[in-house]
Design a protein around this motif. Structure first.
Motif, PDB file in Angstrom:
ATOM      1  N   VAL B   2       0.758  -1.347  -0.116  1.00 47.69           N
ATOM      2  CA  VAL B   2      -0.080  -0.035  -0.050  1.00 47.69           C
ATOM      3  C   VAL B   2       0.919   1.338   0.136  1.00 47.69           C
ATOM      4  O   VAL B   2       1.968   1.221   0.689  1.00 47.69           O
ATOM      5  CB  VAL B   2      -1.052  -0.124   1.134  1.00 47.69           C
ATOM      6  N   LYS B   3       0.447   2.346  -0.877  1.00 51.63           N
ATOM      7  CA  LYS B   3       1.464   3.429  -1.001  1.00 51.63           C
ATOM      8  C   LYS B   3       1.248   4.039   0.656  1.00 51.63           C
ATOM      9  O   LYS B   3       0.075   4.356   1.320  1.00 51.63           O
ATOM     10  CB  LYS B   3       0.694   4.514  -1.638  1.00 51.63           C
ATOM     11  N   ARG B   4       2.536   4.317   1.089  1.00 47.78           N
ATOM     12  CA  ARG B   4       2.481   4.868   2.510  1.00 47.78           C
ATOM     13  C   ARG B   4       2.277   6.266   2.588  1.00 47.78           C
ATOM     14  O   ARG B   4       1.946   6.912   1.616  1.00 47.78           O
ATOM     15  CB  ARG B   4       3.724   4.503   3.211  1.00 47.78           C
ATOM     16  N   GLY B  21       2.843   4.604   8.743  1.00 43.39           N
ATOM     17  CA  GLY B  21       1.726   3.654   7.956  1.00 43.39           C
ATOM     18  C   GLY B  21       0.368   3.813   9.046  1.00 43.39           C
ATOM     19  O   GLY B  21      -0.599   3.052   8.673  1.00 43.39           O
ATOM     20  N   VAL B  24      -3.510   6.487   5.712  1.00 39.40           N
ATOM     21  CA  VAL B  24      -3.382   6.272   4.424  1.00 39.40           C
ATOM     22  C   VAL B  24      -4.040   7.266   3.753  1.00 39.40           C
ATOM     23  O   VAL B  24      -4.960   7.805   4.257  1.00 39.40           O
ATOM     24  CB  VAL B  24      -3.470   4.805   3.817  1.00 39.40           C
ATOM     25  N   ASN B  25      -3.511   7.636   2.494  1.00 41.45           N
ATOM     26  CA  ASN B  25      -3.980   8.656   1.700  1.00 41.45           C
ATOM     27  C   ASN B  25      -5.550   8.456   1.073  1.00 41.45           C
ATOM     28  O   ASN B  25      -5.667   7.560   0.646  1.00 41.45           O
ATOM     29  CB  ASN B  25      -3.360   9.014   0.221  1.00 41.45           C
ATOM     30  N   THR B  26      -6.426   9.368   1.295  1.00 41.13           N
ATOM     31  CA  THR B  26      -7.335   9.375   0.021  1.00 41.13           C
ATOM     32  C   THR B  26      -7.452  10.894  -0.388  1.00 41.13           C
ATOM     33  O   THR B  26      -6.857  10.980  -1.772  1.00 41.13           O
ATOM     34  CB  THR B  26      -8.781   8.965   0.732  1.00 41.13           C
ATOM     35  N   THR B  27      -7.761  11.908   0.288  1.00 41.27           N
ATOM     36  CA  THR B  27      -7.573  13.203  -0.293  1.00 41.27           C
ATOM     37  C   THR B  27      -7.491  14.293   0.561  1.00 41.27           C
ATOM     38  O   THR B  27      -7.700  13.886   1.866  1.00 41.27           O
ATOM     39  CB  THR B  27      -8.510  13.658  -1.239  1.00 41.27           C
ATOM     40  N   THR B  28      -7.216  15.570   0.507  1.00 37.18           N
ATOM     41  CA  THR B  28      -7.073  16.247   1.444  1.00 37.18           C
ATOM     42  C   THR B  28      -8.218  16.537   2.560  1.00 37.18           C
ATOM     43  O   THR B  28      -9.439  16.542   2.388  1.00 37.18           O
ATOM     44  CB  THR B  28      -6.995  18.023   0.892  1.00 37.18           C
ATOM     45  N   LEU B  30      -9.166  14.105   4.336  1.00 37.24           N
ATOM     46  CA  LEU B  30      -9.910  12.549   4.588  1.00 37.24           C
ATOM     47  C   LEU B  30      -8.730  11.541   4.574  1.00 37.24           C
ATOM     48  O   LEU B  30      -8.015  11.359   3.401  1.00 37.24           O
ATOM     49  CB  LEU B  30     -10.961  12.681   3.248  1.00 37.24           C
ATOM     50  N   TYR B  31      -8.782  10.691   5.523  1.00 38.32           N
ATOM     51  CA  TYR B  31      -7.683   9.665   5.506  1.00 38.32           C
ATOM     52  C   TYR B  31      -8.163   8.439   5.714  1.00 38.32           C
ATOM     53  O   TYR B  31      -8.824   8.361   6.854  1.00 38.32           O
ATOM     54  CB  TYR B  31      -6.568  10.111   6.403  1.00 38.32           C
ATOM     55  N   GLY B  32      -7.484   7.486   5.464  1.00 42.11           N
ATOM     56  CA  GLY B  32      -7.927   5.781   6.050  1.00 42.11           C
ATOM     57  C   GLY B  32      -6.975   5.926   7.068  1.00 42.11           C
ATOM     58  O   GLY B  32      -5.908   6.539   7.219  1.00 42.11           O
ATOM     59  N   TRP B  33      -7.080   4.904   7.783  1.00 43.62           N
ATOM     60  CA  TRP B  33      -6.296   4.467   8.813  1.00 43.62           C
ATOM     61  C   TRP B  33      -5.999   2.902   9.184  1.00 43.62           C
ATOM     62  O   TRP B  33      -7.050   2.027   8.696  1.00 43.62           O
ATOM     63  CB  TRP B  33      -6.518   5.218  10.332  1.00 43.62           C
ATOM     64  N   GLY B  34      -5.046   2.555   9.911  1.00 41.43           N
ATOM     65  CA  GLY B  34      -4.774   1.254  10.221  1.00 41.43           C
ATOM     66  C   GLY B  34      -5.071   0.510  11.303  1.00 41.43           C
ATOM     67  O   GLY B  34      -5.721   1.183  12.117  1.00 41.43           O
ATOM     68  N   ALA B  35      -4.640  -0.661  11.500  1.00 41.69           N
ATOM     69  CA  ALA B  35      -5.159  -1.467  12.875  1.00 41.69           C
ATOM     70  C   ALA B  35      -4.739  -0.638  13.852  1.00 41.69           C
ATOM     71  O   ALA B  35      -5.479  -0.632  14.975  1.00 41.69           O
ATOM     72  CB  ALA B  35      -4.587  -2.831  12.690  1.00 41.69           C
TER      73      ALA B  35
END
Lengths: 317, 317
Positions: B2-4, B21, B24-28, B30-35
């Motif tokens: 995954v792109k870090r 990590g 993670v990117n989505t857009t300005t 707005l971000y995803g996140w890990g465990a």
């Protein structure tokens, strides 16, 4: 006291949900929920994490929104235009604000007072995943465990047909063999898991609700080629799909420019679980009081502590 | 892989979030996140539940959407028109669908191809609560513990200024004395709790970002009358409000027709926590590896198992 559900929660929902304060009203297809149902969602989260652990997936979570650019690229608007939700916002000055306020106060349609933003509601949890692998030549296949709230514009009193719901998906990206193996394996494993939750499982060939007359051909094609299976369980008297396995062939690989190790567009497959539908089916099957659920079901949902974080979990990599 | 994050996660966010990590990117905005970050959110959920337990609140959770009727009634559009998000959907036939597809394919503005639905994005978690008490004469005061995803249309690279974020609110509805006592008590208790998390706390008089020139007067008024306090902590070099206490007087009681025992419009107050900002501040203060966080902080977030459900929890009442 908080108004309890019976008032405008649809009659089609089992009494166990209607009459025990597990859901509270907002409007058709959109409900709040209390502590007991939240504990069931937490339990399902635990059980699904345990089920997928051996695949060592990258674990990702996303907010309820998707960037509009990703949505536009995804071709969702071609297949399911009747289901998406786009976010509009107000960009005007004080004069425009007066017009907006007046329209709202008069109960007029204020659609024209706002403009499309850079955000849409996520139609499925996995749509946020594919762009992360764009322009990356996969070194072997990838397994991703992804969670998020999704939206479908189909307000309904059908049990479990919600406009806003939580989806958990196990996604595989790789060669055609990787993806079709995942599809077959998880069709089996997810129906076994749901059976272990004490639910009466039926597996059915299915198709997505494609739009329009050309959509009917796409749906027939999808069904004939065995590209979608649904796991159907009862919510009270109503059979409801609580999970589905989906084989996308190179659809997302092509759109988001993900290459397999062989230099071809990657194939993908996912199994998707609807957490609200699973929870409603559990309450319908086992009653509103989780303390009285079968020991085996309680064990699967709530055994042990969730893993203490920070002990060797690598996070996304 | 995954792109870090480093790629387009804002430089203003601390390296601990950027380079490990966790996001993670989505857009300005707005971000995803890990465990790991999800485990921090779970820990904050535990710690906040423990903190409010003695108030015996009704526990409610809501989806990210609010019924449009509730939003229109709330007067949000008068005060914060620049921040809301309204959900639009496509209602057309196959001909209209062709126009929509063409506009999307050409990268044109397709704002006009959709219409307002019955749903908006929730601007704050507590907006779903007040209508539940409409036309009810309160028999004593009410405490509600409410959770949900909220939206503010202010895409930004500022650390912690997200367009979609999780809010946890402890709300009191009752007499003026009930509400102002809650406001004072929770201003104290929430800053003490956040201090226990090892964060450097400052409490500040604050105001909401009211729109326009008349909004400036509203903001000054709010600040002068001490109706909003913010709990500010550093995220790296940036001071950020991670919680606020708000005294609404009879604003929501009047709008949603909630009466106090004395037959007057009820007063309300809430303390609101921003879970992403708290998590980002924790990572900035204690580092990206939760295993190395101070024992006292780990204890507060993850001690013991979450309560096994169904043992005497009454659910909403």
């Amino acid at each position: 006291m908080v108004k309890r559900l019976g008032e405008s929660i649809p009659a089609a929902l089992p009494d166990a949900l209607r009459n025990h304060g597990l859901l509270v009203n907002t409007t058709t297809g959109l409900y709040g929920w209390g502590a007991e149902l939240e504990a069931v969602y937490d339990g399902l989260k635990n059980a699904l994490s345990a089920a997928v652990r051996d695949a060592e997936p990258t674990v990702l979570n996303f907010p309820p929104l998707l960037p509009r650019t990703v949505f536009e690229k995804s071709e969702y608007v071609s297949s399911f235009p009747h289901l998406f939700g786009a976010i509009h916002a107000f960009h005007g000055d004080e004069g425009a604000h007066e017009n907006l306020e007046r329209a709202v106060a008069k109960g007029e349609d204020w659609s024209g007072q706002t403009r499309l933003t850079d955000f849409v509601l996520a139609p499925a949890a996995c749509y946020a995943v594919y762009p992360l692998y764009s322009r990356i030549v996969a070194d072997g296949s990838k397994a991703v465990d992804v969670s998020g709230f999704c939206f479908r514009h189909e307000p309904s009193t059908e049990p479990g047909r919600l406009v806003s719901f939580r989806q958990r998906e196990f996604v595989k990206i790789g060669s055609p063999a990787d993806a079709s193996t995942w599809f077959n394996e998880w069709s089996e494993r997810s129906s076994a898991l749901i059976r272990q939750l004490g639910l009466d499982v039926r597996v059915e060939a299915a198709s997505d609700p494609f739009f329009g007359t050309s959509g009917q051909f796409l749906a027939e094609n999808q069904r004939e080629q065995g590209m979608k299976l649904e796991i159907v369980v009862p919510i009270g008297d109503h059979p409801v799909a609580v999970a589905s396995s989906n084989y996308h062939r190179d659809h997302f690989g092509r759109i988001f420019d993900i290459q397999s190790a062989e230099g071809e567009p990657a194939h993908s497959a996912c199994v998707a679980f609807g957490l609200e539908r699973l929870a409603f089916a559990l309450v319908a099957a086992h009653g509103p009081n989780t303390a009285h659920w079968p020991d085996g079901v309680r064990e699967l949902l709530w055994s042990g502590c969730p893993e203490t974080p920070g002990r060797g979990d690598p996070g996304p990599s």
